[in-house]
Design a protein around this motif. Sequence first.
Motif, PDB file in Angstrom:
ATOM      1  N   ALA A 329       0.835  -1.211   0.000  1.00 24.50           N
ATOM      2  CA  ALA A 329       0.000   0.000   0.000  1.00 24.50           C
ATOM      3  C   ALA A 329       0.865   1.255   0.000  1.00 24.50           C
ATOM      4  N   ARG A 330       1.960   1.235   0.753  1.00 25.09           N
ATOM      5  CA  ARG A 330       2.861   2.398   0.740  1.00 25.09           C
ATOM      6  C   ARG A 330       3.430   2.625  -0.652  1.00 25.09           C
ATOM      7  N   LEU A 331       3.730   1.555  -1.354  1.00 24.44           N
ATOM      8  CA  LEU A 331       4.242   1.671  -2.719  1.00 24.44           C
ATOM      9  C   LEU A 331       3.154   2.208  -3.650  1.00 24.44           C
ATOM     10  N   VAL A 332       1.914   1.745  -3.468  1.00 23.65           N
ATOM     11  CA  VAL A 332       0.794   2.251  -4.272  1.00 23.65           C
ATOM     12  C   VAL A 332       0.652   3.764  -4.087  1.00 23.65           C
ATOM     13  N   GLU A 333       0.686   4.223  -2.849  1.00 22.03           N
ATOM     14  CA  GLU A 333       0.555   5.654  -2.585  1.00 22.03           C
ATOM     15  C   GLU A 333       1.714   6.442  -3.183  1.00 22.03           C
ATOM     16  N   ARG A 334       2.918   5.881  -3.120  1.00 19.44           N
ATOM     17  CA  ARG A 334       4.087   6.600  -3.629  1.00 19.44           C
ATOM     18  C   ARG A 334       4.061   6.710  -5.147  1.00 19.44           C
ATOM     19  N   LEU A 335       3.554   5.682  -5.831  1.00 18.01           N
ATOM     20  CA  LEU A 335       3.556   5.682  -7.292  1.00 18.01           C
ATOM     21  C   LEU A 335       2.319   6.331  -7.896  1.00 18.01           C
ATOM     22  N   SER A 336       1.291   6.518  -7.109  1.00 19.47           N
ATOM     23  CA  SER A 336       0.040   7.060  -7.632  1.00 19.47           C
ATOM     24  C   SER A 336       0.172   8.547  -7.958  1.00 19.47           C
ATOM     25  N   ASP A 337      -0.481   8.976  -9.029  1.00 21.69           N
ATOM     26  CA  ASP A 337      -0.599  10.403  -9.326  1.00 21.69           C
ATOM     27  C   ASP A 337      -1.662  11.063  -8.458  1.00 21.69           C
ATOM     28  N   TYR A 338      -2.417  10.272  -7.724  1.00 22.76           N
ATOM     29  CA  TYR A 338      -3.470  10.763  -6.829  1.00 22.76           C
ATOM     30  C   TYR A 338      -3.257  10.132  -5.444  1.00 22.76           C
ATOM     31  N   PRO A 339      -2.104  10.395  -4.822  1.00 20.05           N
ATOM     32  CA  PRO A 339      -1.755   9.656  -3.598  1.00 20.05           C
ATOM     33  C   PRO A 339      -2.719   9.887  -2.437  1.00 20.05           C
ATOM     34  N   TYR A 340      -3.235  11.111  -2.287  1.00 21.23           N
ATOM     35  CA  TYR A 340      -4.084  11.378  -1.124  1.00 21.23           C
ATOM     36  C   TYR A 340      -5.481  10.804  -1.313  1.00 21.23           C
ATOM     37  N   LEU A 341      -5.955  10.741  -2.539  1.00 29.25           N
ATOM     38  CA  LEU A 341      -7.204  10.039  -2.817  1.00 29.25           C
ATOM     39  C   LEU A 341      -7.050   8.565  -2.479  1.00 29.25           C
ATOM     40  N   HIS A 342      -6.002   7.937  -2.997  1.00 32.20           N
ATOM     41  CA  HIS A 342      -5.856   6.490  -2.809  1.00 32.20           C
ATOM     42  C   HIS A 342      -5.528   6.134  -1.366  1.00 32.20           C
ATOM     43  N   ARG A 343      -4.829   7.014  -0.687  1.00 30.06           N
ATOM     44  CA  ARG A 343      -4.607   6.791   0.743  1.00 30.06           C
ATOM     45  C   ARG A 343      -5.944   6.766   1.483  1.00 30.06           C
ATOM     46  N   ALA A 344      -6.848   7.667   1.108  1.00 33.01           N
ATOM     47  CA  ALA A 344      -8.143   7.757   1.782  1.00 33.01           C
ATOM     48  C   ALA A 344      -9.034   6.567   1.488  1.00 33.01           C
ATOM     49  N   LEU A 345      -8.767   5.841   0.414  1.00 30.50           N
ATOM     50  CA  LEU A 345      -9.565   4.658   0.086  1.00 30.50           C
ATOM     51  C   LEU A 345      -9.011   3.389   0.723  1.00 30.50           C
ATOM     52  N   LEU A 346      -7.869   3.503   1.389  1.00 34.44           N
ATOM     53  CA  LEU A 346      -7.208   2.319   1.937  1.00 34.44           C
ATOM     54  C   LEU A 346      -7.312   2.216   3.451  1.00 34.44           C
ATOM     55  N   ARG A 347      -7.561   3.329   4.144  1.00 33.70           N
ATOM     56  CA  ARG A 347      -7.484   3.301   5.601  1.00 33.70           C
ATOM     57  C   ARG A 347      -8.339   4.420   6.190  1.00 33.70           C
ATOM     58  N   THR A 348      -8.601   4.336   7.466  1.00 32.45           N
ATOM     59  CA  THR A 348      -9.225   5.454   8.161  1.00 32.45           C
ATOM     60  C   THR A 348      -8.241   6.622   8.173  1.00 32.45           C
ATOM     61  N   THR A 349      -8.703   7.783   7.766  1.00 35.36           N
ATOM     62  CA  THR A 349      -7.832   8.957   7.753  1.00 35.36           C
ATOM     63  C   THR A 349      -8.178   9.878   8.915  1.00 35.36           C
ATOM     64  N   HIS A 350      -7.201  10.673   9.287  1.00 33.55           N
ATOM     65  CA  HIS A 350      -7.429  11.663  10.342  1.00 33.55           C
ATOM     66  C   HIS A 350      -6.759  12.967   9.927  1.00 33.55           C
ATOM     67  N   ALA A 351      -7.477  14.072  10.096  1.00 36.73           N
ATOM     68  CA  ALA A 351      -6.984  15.386   9.689  1.00 36.73           C
ATOM     69  C   ALA A 351      -7.174  16.373  10.829  1.00 36.73           C
ATOM     70  N   PHE A 352      -6.156  17.178  11.095  1.00 36.86           N
ATOM     71  CA  PHE A 352      -6.217  18.178  12.158  1.00 36.86           C
ATOM     72  C   PHE A 352      -6.863  19.436  11.582  1.00 36.86           C
ATOM     73  N   VAL A 353      -7.997  19.825  12.125  1.00 37.71           N
ATOM     74  CA  VAL A 353      -8.792  20.854  11.456  1.00 37.71           C
ATOM     75  C   VAL A 353      -9.049  22.107  12.297  1.00 37.71           C
ATOM     76  N   ILE A 354      -9.134  21.991  13.602  1.00 38.55           N
ATOM     77  CA  ILE A 354      -9.429  23.156  14.437  1.00 38.55           C
ATOM     78  C   ILE A 354      -8.584  23.070  15.705  1.00 38.55           C
ATOM     79  N   GLN A 355      -7.958  24.197  16.066  1.00 35.26           N
ATOM     80  CA  GLN A 355      -7.239  24.278  17.340  1.00 35.26           C
ATOM     81  C   GLN A 355      -7.824  25.409  18.174  1.00 35.26           C
ATOM     82  N   GLU A 356      -7.996  25.145  19.459  1.00 33.57           N
ATOM     83  CA  GLU A 356      -8.541  26.148  20.370  1.00 33.57           C
ATOM     84  C   GLU A 356      -7.740  26.146  21.661  1.00 33.57           C
TER      85      GLU A 356
END
Length: 604
Positions: A329-356
């Motif tokens: 999967a790491r190789l797939v993400e590295r070779l993909s022209d759409y790495p962040y899309l394909h990463r999101a289809l492979l695993r639960t993603t987490h994004a830091f969006v708000i800080q207080e």
Amino acid sequence: MHNPSDETPRPLPRRAFLGGVGVAVVGVATAQGTGAFARSSSPSSNLTGAAIPAADMDPLDLLKRMLSYDTQNHGEGGNTRPHAEMLKAVWERAGVPVEIIDTPQPDNVHLIARIPGTGAEEPLLILGHSDVVPVEEENWDVDPFAGEVVDGEIYGRGALDMKGANSAMISALLRHLDEGAELDRDIIVLTDCDEEAGSYGSRWLAENHWDKIDAGSVLTEGGWFLAQSDKTTPMVITATRQDNVYFNLDLVATGTATHSSKPMPDDSAIVKVSRAISELGDWSAPVHLTDVTREYFSALADATSDAGFAKAIRLMLKAKSQRSRERAARLVERLSDYPYLHRALLRTTHAFVIQESGYKENVIPSEGTTRVNCRGIPGGEKPREFVAAVRELLKDRDVEVVVVGNDGESEEEALARLDETWETPPADLDTDLWRALSDASEATYEDTPFTPALFEAGTSLGAVAGEGSARIRRVPVRHQQRTADRDARQQRADLRRGARAGHGLHVRGLRGLPHRRLRCFGGCRRAKGARRHLLRSGQPSSLTRRVLVPRTWRVSTGSSCRSAVVAMSCHGPPLTRYSPVRRASTLMSMSPVPLYVWVTSPSG
């Protein structure tokens, strides 16, 4: 369009597919004889006999009008009434029954148009939202509400999500009516509000006006056109049949509140939560493949012209152990022209969006909170399993991991609700809607594979799709913004703004730089000289890099925030802008003592 073989192919604009897709999606059903449309012998036989204005059937003209309405949703809904009234007039000119549905929030409304058919088949609901995410106008090169066309692409808040798709589908339907189409089913076009956020979205509409939107199938946003590595040749076309699982976590740290003149670095809430962000940011959830994602990646392996990429995908699909699957999967993400899309289809993603945290610059706050937005894969890792893994990862970081539920909902109730969403099956593909989409794709983009997929984001679909409804998401666009265009716009904006306090400078190319600890950091002569050079030239010198960048610094792309600004040290500190917030938090957690941090969100 005719394209002679001796002509050099021109890269397709980012939104070039969008107008054509709207027509293809709803208009191709006649090709196989099982869809919604049949041609009448007499053209222009619409519902009233009145001629439909050409401008209403022009998706670009209609989109410009849509974009001119400010329908920003800052979290509690938006003002969608003027936009709805404009579209209501469009439908009325075509003789289509249409009504505005008021919600308890003033001027936050839904619009429902219903094109009557023979009733031979169950209705088709076309779902599109009118609200858009907020705008930071200072980060735009054009007026976000002008619908300006630049180099064949239209710019405006909502052009992509999702007024562009709405204009394409509405104009396509109007063309069918103008040509005298006869429908074997009613077509319901819902332009809803509160899709981005708010209390009166499609779920409220379904609870209060179900009879107006009850349908046998639903068509809404989701799906992509992906290009080969040449950025010109179509590679694969998808329609998504399943949404991901949306949930939020809060990282909460506490410390001693005291005057900033006597900081306590080991008991700082901000430092604690920053260290947790840094650790969680370097971690990835495990790969999980489902039947839906396996089908997509299998089609992608057959479609790509990159032999190495195809081999990596097949290795991942055939992997017998989790370790082998992760490595592939790491190789797939590295070779993909759409790495962040394909990463999101492979695993639960987490994004830091708000800080207080904090409320006054000379008071160290007692609490710091960071909101983490998570997207899970139905049938993959359960949200409760992801939460347990995050808590195990951060157990020594002195932070609390809180599951954010609905008002009055306990953690267990929230997780049980997420379990139900996780168990939602994908849409049925044995329907005339899916067959019409597939035939449309084949007729329009010959020899380009068409496949179902998982949507990495979410839609209003769950609230309006009744039991047994065919639920297909289909507003394909080029997924990736052109990096060169984005960088050029950023550089122009930096030049306009200049180097002034509160903005800092964009520092690029920091990977693998040396580290030298300087105790006087912002106060010593060498650091001050580096600061002067940075502000004067707009580029970091090698000394500036040594002063500002620890060895453990990591620079990557794909943050959820445009930038993070950190002000550090005690004596006239340099202000340096980094992106994203995780890397700023890494710097904050290492010393010297940070005074404050602020984050700006994306402009696009």
